[in-house]
Design a protein around this motif. Structure first.
Motif, PDB file in Angstrom:
ATOM      1  N   HIS A  38       0.796  -1.226   0.000  1.00 39.78           N
ATOM      2  CA  HIS A  38       0.000   0.000   0.000  1.00 39.78           C
ATOM      3  C   HIS A  38       0.831   1.280   0.000  1.00 39.78           C
ATOM      4  O   HIS A  38       0.411   2.309  -0.515  1.00 39.78           O
ATOM      5  N   VAL A  71       0.155  -8.507  -4.810  1.00 42.29           N
ATOM      6  CA  VAL A  71      -0.783  -8.092  -3.774  1.00 42.29           C
ATOM      7  C   VAL A  71      -1.554  -9.286  -3.189  1.00 42.29           C
ATOM      8  O   VAL A  71      -2.267  -9.145  -2.214  1.00 42.29           O
ATOM      9  N   ASP A  75       1.290   6.992   4.803  1.00 41.97           N
ATOM     10  CA  ASP A  75       0.770   8.185   5.466  1.00 41.97           C
ATOM     11  C   ASP A  75      -0.512   7.840   6.222  1.00 41.97           C
ATOM     12  O   ASP A  75      -0.931   6.683   6.272  1.00 41.97           O
ATOM     13  N   ALA A 119      -3.578   8.396   5.629  1.00 37.93           N
ATOM     14  CA  ALA A 119      -4.691   7.879   4.835  1.00 37.93           C
ATOM     15  C   ALA A 119      -4.433   6.431   4.443  1.00 37.93           C
ATOM     16  O   ALA A 119      -5.321   5.583   4.535  1.00 37.93           O
ATOM     17  N   ILE A 120      -3.219   6.153   4.015  1.00 40.13           N
ATOM     18  CA  ILE A 120      -2.905   4.792   3.543  1.00 40.13           C
ATOM     19  C   ILE A 120      -2.972   3.790   4.685  1.00 40.13           C
ATOM     20  O   ILE A 120      -3.399   2.650   4.514  1.00 40.13           O
ATOM     21  N   ARG A 122      -5.717   1.245   5.439  1.00 39.38           N
ATOM     22  CA  ARG A 122      -6.116   0.292   4.405  1.00 39.38           C
ATOM     23  C   ARG A 122      -5.509  -1.086   4.600  1.00 39.38           C
ATOM     24  O   ARG A 122      -5.746  -1.981   3.801  1.00 39.38           O
ATOM     25  N   GLY A 125      -3.632   4.665 -10.678  1.00 43.04           N
ATOM     26  CA  GLY A 125      -3.163   3.843  -9.572  1.00 43.04           C
ATOM     27  C   GLY A 125      -1.742   3.345  -9.760  1.00 43.04           C
ATOM     28  O   GLY A 125      -1.271   2.496  -9.013  1.00 43.04           O
ATOM     29  N   LEU A 134      -1.777   0.233  -6.857  1.00 40.07           N
ATOM     30  CA  LEU A 134      -1.983   0.785  -5.508  1.00 40.07           C
ATOM     31  C   LEU A 134      -1.088   1.982  -5.214  1.00 40.07           C
ATOM     32  O   LEU A 134      -0.734   2.236  -4.070  1.00 40.07           O
ATOM     33  N   GLU A 158      -0.525   5.465  -4.314  1.00 38.45           N
ATOM     34  CA  GLU A 158      -1.251   6.598  -3.722  1.00 38.45           C
ATOM     35  C   GLU A 158      -0.200   7.558  -3.187  1.00 38.45           C
ATOM     36  O   GLU A 158       0.813   7.121  -2.643  1.00 38.45           O
ATOM     37  N   PRO A 159      -0.448   8.851  -3.296  1.00 42.10           N
ATOM     38  CA  PRO A 159       0.561   9.796  -2.798  1.00 42.10           C
ATOM     39  C   PRO A 159       0.715   9.708  -1.283  1.00 42.10           C
ATOM     40  O   PRO A 159      -0.238   9.400  -0.571  1.00 42.10           O
TER      41      PRO A 159
END
Lengths: 454, 396
Positions: free
Chosen positions: A264, A282, A307, A309-310, A313, A356, A368, A370-371
């Motif tokens: 992630h 994954v 981060d 947000a990640i 998950r 993505g 996957l 994501e910044p």
């Protein structure tokens, strides 16, 4: 085991105390042999790596109460070939066929399996799950072995094998006591817990490895068999590894130290640089995919970075994330050069496309992506967790240990990880090591009993 | 009496253990705790309240645990949850003035209240009745009521029972809120049916079919069966009381009843069940592996078992001796013990029964809310959902 003029203390001597050893002891005892089992661990930590196991991979042509669907022999062999490469086809075929009734055999020896109708289980057409996991299996097999009259000695690590003059014998403990038997089953696992041997194969990186299973897998019987002329299979410098939290215990961390979140975020080495496509794998093999990669990183350490947000998950590690409000501070907390990590994160964020993945980036992240933007930022230290080594001895379909010329060592049999490379090569197939242990444990026990009582 | 630090330590330890359990989940076939845990990413205080009462303390997970002592993780889920569970009884007890103090972990409170109840029953009779009545032989309809008037029995026991039922009701309501908001979208009636079935069969002491570890690593159904004997014994005794009430007020037949009458048969069978159940459970406790047991709580366990044993034994004694001069004394002892049991219901280990049922109901509602899917909903809906394999689903 009184010495009544008989040069042997027992018919079948089993070296080891895990799944393979227990299956061998039970099979030999059921075949009428007097059996002695030598477990290196104390009773509370008995069972080798089987303590940490969960399921076993079995062939079946129709649904059973324990496994859904069907997993025909050809599928199983194809899966084996994919991970193991070129191994002994005859032995592999025999193994797959014998796996078909191993669940029933274990159940008949007290092991309880989880009903595949149990809604908590993930769907599996390939593996049967032990109710309560591997330690429950180990408890059940010890109880059965005891009930059948197998003599069990804990705290009994084998220091030497004597295979030249007369019946096989082993020296146990310090000061050494020598035990002689008509037949021997070696089921003592790999050598991953011998730090010195591992360092000779892997260099100083080995000191950073976490040993996920028993600290008693020191490979002494394996080394002795090789010294006696057994043909090696597999490779001494290969291990089955998974990515674990760097704060995992040095030994016996088992399944819970695996790191889930790697795909992630991003993974950097100690210099703050990304080195692999985090999105490449994954599925369930994501754990193993990262084991060897991290083992070969500088210093055999890496860092999974994400981060706020990640981090929601994936399942968090059982150890707390290392957190900081800025990437630079996070780098400092991890012992990485702050400008290096800042540059890596900035470059990664800039390369993310809408789909993505990253456009460019070195290496790219294909899924996957994501910044990494939302503070607080977090990281887990990642290390290689060794399940077992991939060096073993050659056996035939009767679990007899073979020399390079194809002849068998008299009365010497092997089962479990010590011979698993015959089937698995240097690869790994989830749930198959337990099947190798049970299938070849049963074969080795029967054959050893037949040899001893011939 | 645990201080706030102890409570913090108990909660922190349970949370640590549950988080490791959630990463492992090898025990998910044993009981409902693991499925409920699996659907949680982190363990909140409300989750601790819920999970600790969902745990039936079967100890299978302890004996199957690869991380149990002497492993350095030192996991002992049954013990950790027992300590939290005891704390939840104190947190939700009613009236609120008793919060944090009752139920005690020991036996002294139950013993003191029971002795007081016995005195309350015995003293008026001893002081007001002539000795020849108290120690005389009595038979025929109304024999009991010549010693203790029916109005006094029904009035005092009824008032105490009413208080206790109210207190338990308030406690359970508080506990229900303490488990956090009920899951949305779960129909209550089907969940109730599942919870009744789970409670009536003690499914969660079944260990996925193998039974539980009442004594050591070997599986057995003994604990489940003894608990059934006790539970259904108590139920039969209440049934006996109900039938007797109908006989007396509906049909005008006064106690004592003949041996082969329905109240005596039901009560006798129930009493034997209670004696067998309490004795069996106490013996299992005595012989249990001390590893997964929270010793500090064994006083409260023993107090409830002991009191129920005495209630049943004195009832059977009354039945056996009702034709003799000992009837009066037996009657007073039995009524006093029953009154003591009624009075301590909301303040003893008895609370485990309604709390366990509430937790089973909550678990059934959650299972319904989840449907057949096992995975938790994506926690951050603003981002693209990602399929996340269940934890602990493989051996790699």
């Amino acid at each position: 085991m009184a010495m009544t003029g008989d040069p042997c203390d027992c018919d079948v001597l089993v070296v080891g105390g895990g799944n393979a050893a227990l299956c061998a002891a039970i099979a030999a005892r059921r075949a009428g042999a007097a059996v002695l089992l030598l477990e290196a661990a104390p009773k509370a930590l008995r069972g080798g790596n089987a303590r940490h196991s969960r399921n076993m991979r079995v062939m079946h042509d129709a649904p059973t109460p324990w496994v859904r669907g069907r997993y025909p022999a050809d599928d199983y062999l194809a899966d084996l070939r994919r991970v193991a490469g070129d191994t002994d086809h005859a032995v592999a075929r025999l193994f797959v066929d014998a796996s078909a009734d191993i669940v029933d055999w274990l159940a008949g020896n007290g092991v309880r399996f989880q009903s595949c109708a149990d809604e908590v289980l993930p769907y599996s057409r390939k593996t049967a799950f032990f109710l309560g996991g591997g330690k429950a299996l180990v408890n059940a097999l010890y109880a059965t072995a005891e009930r059948l009259g197998v003599a069990i000695r804990y705290d009994s690590d084998v220091r030497a094998l004597h295979l030249r003059d007369g019946p096989p014998a082993v020296t146990v403990g310090e000061p050494g006591v020598t035990v002689r038997a008509r037949a021997l089953v070696v089921a003592s696992g790999g050598f991953q817990a011998d730090a010195g041997w591992l360092r000779r194969e892997w260099g100083e990186a080995a000191d950073r490895f976490s040993i996920r299973g028993t600290p008693h897998a020191t490979g002494v019987p394996l080394k002795a068999l090789l010294a006696e002329g057994a043909e090696p299979v597999g490779a001494a410098d290969r291990c089955h590894m998974v990515a674990v939290d760097g704060r995992a215990p040095r030994v016996d961390g088992g399944i819970v130290t695996r790191l889930d979140g790697i795909a992630h975020g991003i993974v950097v080495d100690r210099d703050g640089r990304r080195f692999a496509d985090e999105g490449a794998v994954v599925g369930p093999s994501r754990y193993t995919a990262w084991g060897e990669m991290v083992a070969r990183c500088p210093g055999a350490v890496a860092f999974s970075v994400f981060d706020a947000a990640i981090k929601t998950r994936f399942r968090p590690s059982i150890f707390p994330a290392i957190r900081a409000d800025g990437i630079g501070e996070l780098a400092a907390a991890l012992g990485i050069s702050p400008p290096a990590l800042e540059a890596t994160v900035a470059g990664f964020n800039a390369a993310i496309t809408g789909g993505g993945g990253t456009a460019g980036g070195d290496p790219p992240k294909t899924r996957l992506a994501e910044p990494i933007l939302v503070p607080p930022f977090g990281a887990y230290p990642v290390r290689a967790g060794v399940t077992s080594t991939c060096l073993g001895v050659r056996v035939d379909g009767r679990a007899r240990v073979l020399r390079r010329d194809g002849t068998a060592l008299d009365g010497v049999h092997a089962a479990g990880v010590v011979m698993a490379p015959n089937i698995l090569g240097c690869g790994y197939l989830a749930g198959s090591a337990m099947t190798v242990g049970a299938v070849f444990g049963r074969i080795a026990g029967r054959e050893a009993a037949a040899y001893a009582l011939r | 009496m645990p201080c706030a630090d102890d409570q913090e330590r108990i909660a922190a330890d349970a949370r640590r253990v549950l988080e490791i359990c959630n990463a492992c989940q090898f025990c998910d076939g044993y009981c409902a705790v693991f499925a409920a845990l699996k659907s949680r990413r982190l363990v909140s205080a409300a989750d601790l309240t819920f999970l600790s009462n969902l745990c039936h303390n079967c100890r299978s997970c302890y004996h199957a645990c690869q991380y149990a002592p002497p492993h350095e993780f030192d996991l002992n889920l049954p013990k950790s949850l027992s300590l939290v569970r005891q704390q939840t009884y104190r947190d939700h007890v009613w009236p609120p003035a008793a919060r944090g103090r009752l139920p005690g972990a020991g036996w002294s409170f139950v013993a003191a209240v029971t002795l007081a109840a016995m005195a309350l029953v015995a003293l008026p009779a001893v002081l007001s009745l002539p000795a020849e009545l108290l120690f005389g032989r009595h038979d025929g309809p109304g024999a009991f009521y010549r010693l203790v008037p029916w109005g006094a029995i029904a009035g005092v026991a009824g008032a105490v029972m009413l208080w206790s039922l109210l207190a338990i009701g308030f406690s359970v309501a508080s506990f229900w809120r303490g488990m956090g908001p009920a899951p949305a979208g779960a129909a209550l009636w089907p969940a109730l049916c599942v919870a009744f079935r789970d409670a009536a069969t003690l499914r969660n002491l079944g260990g996925g079919g193998a039974g539980c570890n009442d004594r050591d690593e070997r599986f057995s159904q003994a604990r489940r069966r003894f608990h059934h004997a006790l539970f259904y014994g108590v139920a039969l005794c209440f049934a006996a009381t109900g039938v007797a009430t109908v006989y007396d007020h509906g049909l005008g037949w006064q106690a004592p009843y003949p041996l082969l009458s329905l109240p005596v048969l039901l009560g006798g069978l129930g009493g034997v069940g209670m004696v067998v159940g309490t004795t069996g459970l106490a013996l299992l406790k005595r012989r249990a592996d001390p590893g997964p047991v929270a010793r500090s709580l064994s006083g409260a366990d023993g107090a409830l078992l002991g009191l129920l044993f005495l209630v049943a034994a004195s009832g059977l004694g009354l039945l056996a001796l009702r034709g003799t001069a000992a009837m009066g004394a037996m009657l007073l002892v039995h009524l006093g013990l029953v009154l003591g049991w009624f009075a301590t219901l909301p303040y003893s280990k008895f609370l485990h029964a309604p709390f366990r049922f509430a937790a089973l109901l909550r678990a059934a509602m959650e299972r319904q809310g989840r449907g057949v899917t096992r995975l938790p909903p994506a926690p951050v809906p603003s981002r693209r959902p990602v399929s996340r394999p269940a934890p602990g689903s493989g051996s790699g």
